[in-house]
Design a protein around this motif. Structure first.
Motif, short mmCIF file in Angstrom:
data_model
loop_
_atom_site.label_atom_id
_atom_site.label_comp_id
_atom_site.label_asym_id
_atom_site.label_seq_id
_atom_site.Cartn_x
_atom_site.Cartn_y
_atom_site.Cartn_z
N GLY A 1 16.65 16.58 54.12
CA GLY A 1 18.05 16.80 53.94
C GLY A 1 18.62 16.18 52.67
O GLY A 1 19.35 16.64 51.87
N GLN A 2 17.89 15.28 51.96
CA GLN A 2 18.25 14.58 50.70
C GLN A 2 18.18 15.56 49.74
O GLN A 2 18.89 15.86 48.76
N LEU A 3 17.08 16.41 49.90
CA LEU A 3 16.91 17.57 48.90
C LEU A 3 17.78 18.69 48.72
O LEU A 3 18.47 19.05 47.82
N LEU A 4 18.25 18.82 50.10
CA LEU A 4 19.18 20.07 50.14
C LEU A 4 20.62 19.39 49.82
O LEU A 4 21.42 20.30 49.17
N PHE A 5 20.77 18.43 49.99
CA PHE A 5 22.32 17.48 49.80
C PHE A 5 22.38 18.14 48.26
O PHE A 5 23.74 18.14 47.57
N TYR A 6 21.25 17.67 47.43
CA TYR A 6 21.39 17.66 45.92
C TYR A 6 21.22 19.13 45.37
O TYR A 6 21.05 19.04 43.95
N ASP A 7 20.87 19.94 46.12
CA ASP A 7 20.36 21.21 45.52
C ASP A 7 21.53 22.29 45.63
O ASP A 7 22.12 22.44 46.66
N PRO A 8 21.72 22.74 44.26
CA PRO A 8 22.73 23.99 44.50
C PRO A 8 22.72 25.45 45.03
O PRO A 8 23.13 25.97 45.05
N ILE A 9 21.35 25.34 45.52
CA ILE A 9 20.91 26.53 45.79
C ILE A 9 21.89 26.97 47.39
O ILE A 9 22.10 28.16 47.64
N LEU A 10 22.61 26.13 47.73
CA LEU A 10 23.28 26.12 49.03
C LEU A 10 24.73 26.92 48.42
O LEU A 10 25.50 27.31 49.42
N SER A 11 24.98 26.92 47.46
CA SER A 11 26.26 27.55 46.83
C SER A 11 25.99 28.94 46.62
O SER A 11 25.17 29.35 46.04
N GLY A 12 27.21 29.98 46.65
CA GLY A 12 27.26 31.05 46.29
C GLY A 12 26.50 31.38 45.04
O GLY A 12 25.67 32.31 44.81
N ASN A 13 26.90 30.90 43.90
CA ASN A 13 26.57 31.21 42.56
C ASN A 13 25.57 29.79 42.28
O ASN A 13 25.20 29.96 40.94
N ARG A 14 24.87 29.26 42.79
CA ARG A 14 23.78 28.49 42.85
C ARG A 14 24.20 27.40 41.59
O ARG A 14 23.40 26.99 40.71
N ASN A 15 25.34 26.72 41.70
CA ASN A 15 25.90 25.83 40.68
C ASN A 15 26.70 24.74 41.00
O ASN A 15 27.14 24.03 40.42
N ILE A 16 26.68 24.68 42.47
CA ILE A 16 27.40 23.54 43.15
C ILE A 16 26.51 23.03 44.38
O ILE A 16 26.17 23.88 45.15
N ALA A 17 26.31 21.65 44.28
CA ALA A 17 25.79 21.22 45.59
C ALA A 17 26.56 20.06 46.20
O ALA A 17 27.82 20.12 45.78
N CYS A 18 26.31 19.89 47.55
CA CYS A 18 26.80 18.87 48.21
C CYS A 18 27.30 17.45 47.50
O CYS A 18 28.56 17.15 47.44
N SER A 19 26.58 17.14 46.58
CA SER A 19 26.81 15.98 45.89
C SER A 19 27.64 16.19 44.66
O SER A 19 27.99 15.17 44.12
N THR A 20 28.15 17.21 44.21
CA THR A 20 29.15 17.48 43.31
C THR A 20 30.15 17.02 43.60
O THR A 20 30.83 16.34 42.86
N CYS A 21 30.73 17.21 44.82
CA CYS A 21 31.94 16.35 45.38
C CYS A 21 31.81 15.15 46.03
O CYS A 21 32.85 14.39 46.48
N HIS A 22 30.62 14.61 46.42
CA HIS A 22 30.11 13.61 47.17
C HIS A 22 28.89 12.83 46.63
O HIS A 22 27.89 13.02 47.01
N HIS A 23 29.34 12.35 45.38
CA HIS A 23 28.13 11.55 44.51
C HIS A 23 28.05 10.09 44.95
O HIS A 23 29.40 9.59 44.86
N PRO A 24 26.85 9.22 44.84
CA PRO A 24 26.93 7.91 44.96
C PRO A 24 27.43 7.40 43.59
O PRO A 24 28.41 6.24 43.73
N ARG A 25 27.77 7.99 42.75
CA ARG A 25 28.33 7.54 41.38
C ARG A 25 29.90 7.30 41.71
O ARG A 25 30.25 6.29 40.93
#
Length: 442
Positions: free
Chosen positions: A45-69
């Motif tokens: 799940g860690q890899l999937l959360f940070y991987d843009p592959i889940l977005s339509g254009n492969r440019n946004i990950a879950c982490s883009t809007c939910h980042h530990p920073r």
């Protein structure tokens, strides 16, 4: 003064009114409060959360809007999904593929969502555990909701990947967006299936799914529910938060003192905060109209012209729920700004003051936000520029409590004790790379 002594002394001196004097401190959080997590599932799940592959254009990950920073949020009042570049407050609209609108609501934090008591998610509660349904979950998909999600934490991932403004992309940009546009979500060739095939076609992912899920090892294809379940396991493990100074005080290890103890006495006493922010995670999981300022595009369908957000009413249809939003957990709240369901405040003290004052707070609201420039779309202040709409929001909330600067400072000092740095940083951290080879938000 220690937290227990502060409350006892405040009651004895009559500083807490009778209606608030018996407000109990929550019990300490224990392992029994949380779901069990398979570490191998969480690692996938860690890899999937940070991987843009889940977005339509492969440019946004879950982490883009939910980042530990940004304490598992994005540091913006209202985020930019598809068509944005950068991370946190530096995120901006691109020149070639500009966002059609801002995300209508502030990105929620992800702490403690693996706790059993979190059975309702999102600002409007549109996803809820419901054992009477075949899927065990009530969602806007209603009876079309598929089975296989491990719980609501897993099921909540289905919304961002289907949203044109968040992760799917706009209508003709990619195969996922086209499937969403045509209403094909489930089944072969649907949006979820297309995402699943992308993932399974990557050998490293296929190997990990076989290692984690016996049905995949036995020859079943990777399903979107498998992807969601792995992400849920990661979130539950990574951002469990129960090692803050507040937790230490509840466990009798290190009492709160000074301004923080005074703030705790106010929080559980005359300020009345614990009426809604109750229990070990400081939320009653209910919905309340608090005269929160509204900005941005509002929660509206593309064919609707208004810019308001009716909150819980959009789920229930009940007029009594208009402008009511779910009580958020306050864990790590000092780090998760901007605050409010629309990110209306960039200063926690100002938010606490306006939130407590309700209607009066709305009237004096200073419009202090973190919003990247986004022209040629819905203007941001349509609702607050309309006295009639402001009056309706204020009327739904009713009168509040005006707190002086000293009380606000004490409450903020108490809220600071809910910060759990280890939980914010996470247990597994940000991976250096992901199997897709796409860039990782660092």
């Amino acid at each position: 003064m220690a937290i227990g002594a502060a409350l006892t002394t405040a009651v004895a001196l009559g500083l807490i009114g009778p209606a608030r004097a018996d407000a109990p401190l929550p019990r300490p959080v224990t392992d029994a409060d949380f779901i069990a997590v398979d570490p191998d599932e969480a690692a996938l799940g860690q890899l999937l959360f940070y991987d843009p592959i889940l977005s339509g254009n492969r440019n946004i990950a879950c982490s883009t809007c939910h980042h530990p920073r940004f304490a598992t949020s994005d540091g913006l009042s209202l985020g930019l999904g598809e068509g944005g570049e950068g991370l946190g407050p530096d995120r901006h609209a691109t020149g070639r593929n500009r966002p059609e609108q801002r995300i209508p609501r502030n990105a929620t934090a992800l702490f403690n969502l693996g706790a059993h008591e979190f059975t309702t998610l999102f600002h409007d509660g549109r996803i809820q555990a419901d054992p009477t349904r075949p899927s065990g979950i009530r969602t806007p998909m209603d009876e079309e909701m598929v089975t296989g999600f491990s719980g609501i934490l897993s099921a909540q991932t289905m919304f961002p990947v289907l949203s044109p403004d968040e992760m799917a992309g706009h209508y003709s940009e990619n195969d996922v967006a086209k499937a969403v546009r045509s209403g094909r979500i489930t089944g072969d060739g649907g949006a979820w299936d297309r995402i699943s095939r992308r993932v399974e076609d990557i050998p490293a992912y296929a190997e990990q799914f076989r290692a984690v899920y016996p049905h995949v090892a036995d020859g079943a294809p990777v399903r979107f529910t498998d992807i969601s379940n792995a992400i849920a396991a990661f979130i539950a493990l990574e951002w469990r938060s129960d090692s803050s100074p507040f937790d230490a005080a509840l466990r009798g290890e290190a009492p709160l003192t000074g301004a923080a103890a005074e703030g705790a006495a106010l929080f559980y006493g005359e300020a009345g905060c614990a009426a809604c922010h109750s229990g070990p995670f400081l939320t009653d999981h209910a919905f309340h109209a608090m005269a929160a300022p509204q900005l941005g595009p509002g929660k509206a369908e593309r064919f609707e012209r208004h810019s308001r957000d009716d909150g819980r009413m959009r789920v229930t249809g009940r007029e009594a729920d208009r402008f009511a939003f779910r009580t958020p957990s306050l864990r790590n709240v000092a780090q998760t700004g901007p605050w409010g369901h629309a990110g209306s405040h960039d200063d926690l003290g100002a938010f606490v003051a306006d939130h407590a004052a309700r209607a009066e707070g709305l009237q004096r609201y200073a419009r202090a936000v973190v919003l990247p420039d986004l022209d040629e779309t819905k203007p941001d202040w349509v609702v607050l520029d309309d006295p009639a709409q402001v009056a309706a929001i204020a009327a739904a909330a009713g009168p509040g409590t005006v707190l002086d600067d000293g009380r606000i400072a004490a409450l903020v000092a108490f809220l600071d004790t809910l910060t759990d740095r280890a939980a914010i940083d996470g247990r597994m951290g940000v991976p250096a790379r992901v199997p897709s080879g796409l860039p990782v938000d660092q």
